[in-house]
Design an enzyme around this catalytic site. Structure first.
Site, short mmCIF file in Angstrom:
data_model
loop_
_atom_site.label_atom_id
_atom_site.label_comp_id
_atom_site.label_asym_id
_atom_site.label_seq_id
_atom_site.Cartn_x
_atom_site.Cartn_y
_atom_site.Cartn_z
CB SER A 65 -36.79 41.37 -1.01
OG SER A 65 -35.92 42.29 -0.45
CD GLU A 369 -26.13 40.61 4.19
OE1 GLU A 369 -25.43 39.67 3.85
OE2 GLU A 369 -27.24 40.86 3.67
CB SER A 499 -23.91 35.08 -6.74
OG SER A 499 -25.29 35.28 -6.49
C1 16G Z 1 -29.86 37.42 -0.12
C2 16G Z 1 -29.69 37.68 1.35
C3 16G Z 1 -28.90 38.95 1.55
C4 16G Z 1 -27.57 38.85 0.84
C5 16G Z 1 -27.78 38.51 -0.61
C6 16G Z 1 -26.45 38.20 -1.26
C7 16G Z 1 -31.26 37.23 3.15
C8 16G Z 1 -32.63 37.44 3.67
N1 16G Z 1 -30.99 37.82 2.00
O1 16G Z 1 -30.64 38.40 -0.72
O2 16G Z 1 -28.71 39.13 2.92
O3 16G Z 1 -26.85 40.05 0.94
O4 16G Z 1 -28.59 37.35 -0.71
O5 16G Z 1 -26.64 37.82 -2.59
O6 16G Z 1 -30.44 36.54 3.74
P1 16G Z 1 -25.50 37.11 -3.41
O7 16G Z 1 -25.21 35.79 -2.75
O8 16G Z 1 -26.05 36.99 -4.79
O9 16G Z 1 -24.31 38.02 -3.36
ZN ZN Z 2 -35.85 43.04 1.55
#
Ligand code: 16G
Ligand code: ZN
Length: 543
Positions: A65, A369, A499
């Site tokens: 991604s 999101e 996170s």
């Molecule tokens: C991942 C998630 C995304 C989310 C992010 C939050 C998927 C496919 N991807 O990239 O949606 O916003 O995690 O990251 O679900 P964090 O937990 O580090 O804040």
């Molecule tokens: Zn992506």
């Protein structure tokens, strides 16, 4: 069994580096591409088992991604084109880390009572990273080691592969499982929608797209001829010069709150950025004073849900529209949706699968999101009602128009997962039909100033949350402290959560002014540092 001998033999070619532990999390597997060969082979095995288990085609997308080019990763796709079921995420982690591969494999087969003589089909796709070709080959090796059939789609966006899987498993009801089928379905729907935009000028047909130097750029180019000039895309960061996701793309623009490099912005014009695998999109423009304006996932959800609600009313259909957001949604957007638009708003935990799941409970649900990942879901019953109405000869012109617009909306949307290409077409169609400029869209509500910070702690699991991550239940005293800090400011809100992708705690704060949002974010960070075992230097004020 001969199958296991083959797995054993092949796995020698895909050795696991000693001491490496991977985790299949919300974004699948993701790390430096150097360490992934064994995991890719093993996920090929797992996808084959999942296919036998569901008696359906499963997808494997090789991508990291918005991560840097050196990284790579993988996501598994379930039969209806959705993310793989959580129980299997656990198997993915176990299998990726197993020292004794066969034992873990046999364990999964036994636990899920998988019939090994059942046929298996796996669709494989990859992004433009230099490591993707080699890693997707490892996936294909895994599939063939267990006698599964595979189809290699080569270079595709993540949402395109999700789409193919759904098409295949619904026997053409969703569309044809080819790239041509995807472009035809979406672009035809887009052209039908924009036919309703009577005064659309040539200027309004122009859109600049930042392809993040990734797969999205290639695919936009491929789609162009299907658009019949109804949308004229000027593509930059198309991969011909710049590095993937480097100072460009949706994640960069959202996090930095500034335009990508690689082009000069003209005031007033409409721009959008995809991320590295084209499952996220954000819009932006600069005003005549040179001020940058970002239209993120919250603004997109508002635009889409308003459009849908108006059409459903015009069509006289009694279907409820809901919007699913996360705790990161700007408070102004939630307020506007609940109080002005009067749509149902739900808050889900961060991570696409949580939003998708929550959205499935409604007739029509828009989920986004703030970072720009989202789509619209229609229940089967809602789709049926809309199609029936569109074909009803006894309705008036207004209802007919609304029903046809809704029908084409269903077709322009990729309901499996957030899709930058499909979202872009839908947004462009709405702006055209409403005769709305990007400035007018932006002016629907004003974002509350906000700030996000990170805090390093010894163990981020010290923070535990409830209420879709909006309240902390541990460590003791954390939530009370946040509450009393929030009370000092106007229109303020703040929350903390561990996170899911980095070893840190995230802090979010919003308030009536940027100074207040910054001060609140800092004070809450200090509380996290003190109460949840902060490491390194104490967080410093931002000003
Ligand atoms: C991942 C998630 C995304 C989310 C992010 C939050 C998927 C496919 N991807 O990239 O949606 O916003 O995690 O990251 O679900 P964090 O937990 O580090 O804040
Ligand atoms: Zn992506």
């Amino acid at each position: 069994m001969a199958q296991f001998q083959e797995v054993e033999k092949q796995s020698i070619m895909h050795p696991k580096p000693p001491g490496l532990t991977l985790h299949y999390g919300t974004a699948g597997l993701r790390t430096n591409a150097k360490h992934l060969d064994h995991a890719m082979f093993r996920m090929g095995l797992l996808a084959t088992l999942r296919s036998k288990n569901t008696k359906a085609t499963i997808g494997v997308m090789v991508t990291a991604s918005h991560n840097p080019e050196e990284d790579n990763g993988l996501k598994l796709i379930d039969p209806m084109g959705e993310m793989m079921a959580p129980a299997w995420e656990h198997y993915a982690t176990q299998l990726a880390n197993a020292d004794d591969l066969l034992t873990v494999l046999k364990d999964i087969i036994e636990k899920e009572a998988i019939n090994m003589s059942q046929e298996a089909n796996v669709f494989v796709g990859k992004d433009t990273r230099s490591s993707s070709a080699r890693l997707s080959q490892a996936v294909l090796d895994g599939v063939s080691a267990l006698d599964g059939h595979s189809k290699d789609y080569g270079l595709v966006t993540t949402p395109q592969l999700h789409y193919m899987v759904r098409c295949q498993n619904t026997k053409g009801k969703y569309g044809e499982a080819t790239l041509d089928g995807y472009y035809s379905k979406l672009c035809q729907a887009f052209i039908q929608l924009t036919k309703n935009a009577s005064n659309r000028t040539d200027d309004q047909k122009l859109l600049s797209v930042d392809g993040a130097n990734g797969i999205g750029a290639l695919k936009v180019r491929e789609m162009e001829s299907h658009l019949k000039k109804e949308l004229q895309i000027s593509l930059f960061n198309d991969g011909s010069q710049g590095k993937l996701n480097y100072q460009c793309g949706a994640d960069f623009v959202k996090v930095q709150q500034k335009p990508p490099t690689g082009f000069k912005m003209n005031p007033g014009e409409r721009y959008c950025s995809f991320d590295g695998d084209a499952d996220r999109i954000v819009y932006y423009y600069t005003d005549s004073e040179g001020q940058f304006h970002l239209l993120d996932g919250d603004k997109i959800a508002t635009l889409m849900s308003t459009f849908l609600k108006e059409l459903l009313e015009q069509a006289g259909l009694n279907l409820k529209v809901a919007v699913v957001q996360t705790a990161y949604a700007n408070g102004s957007s939630t307020h506007y949706l609940e109080n002005t638009m009067k749509v149902i708003v739900r808050c889900a935990k961060t991570g696409v699968k949580h939003l998708h799941h929550a959205a499935q409970e409604f007739d029509v649900a828009v989920y986004f999101e703030s970072n720009g990942h989202g789509t619209v879901l229609f229940s089967e019953a809602a789709e049926e009602k809309i199609c029936q109405l569109a074909e009803d000869p006894n309705i008036n012109d207004e209802k007919k128009r609304a029903a046809l617009l809704l029908q084409n909306t269903i077709n322009v949307i990729n309901q499996t997962v957030g899709d930058a290409i499909s979202d872009m077409l839908f947004i462009e169609a709405i702006l055209a039909i409403k005769g709305m400029s990007v400035q007018q869209w932006d002016a629907v509500y004003a974002d509350l100033p906000n700030r996000q910070l990170k805090v390093k702690v010894a163990d981020r699991r010290a923070i535990d949350t409830t209420d879709a991550e909006r309240r902390a239940v541990s460590p003791p005293g954390m939530q009370d402290t946040v509450d009393s800090l929030v009370n000092k400011y106007k229109q303020a809100r703040s929350f903390v959560r561990p996170s899911g992708t980095e070893d840190i705690v995230r802090v979010y704060a919003e308030a009536d002014t940027q100074e207040s949002a910054d001060a609140l974010a800092h004070e809450v960070s200090l509380a996290v540092y003190r109460l949840a075992g902060g490491v390194g230097e104490e967080p410093k004020p931002l000003h």
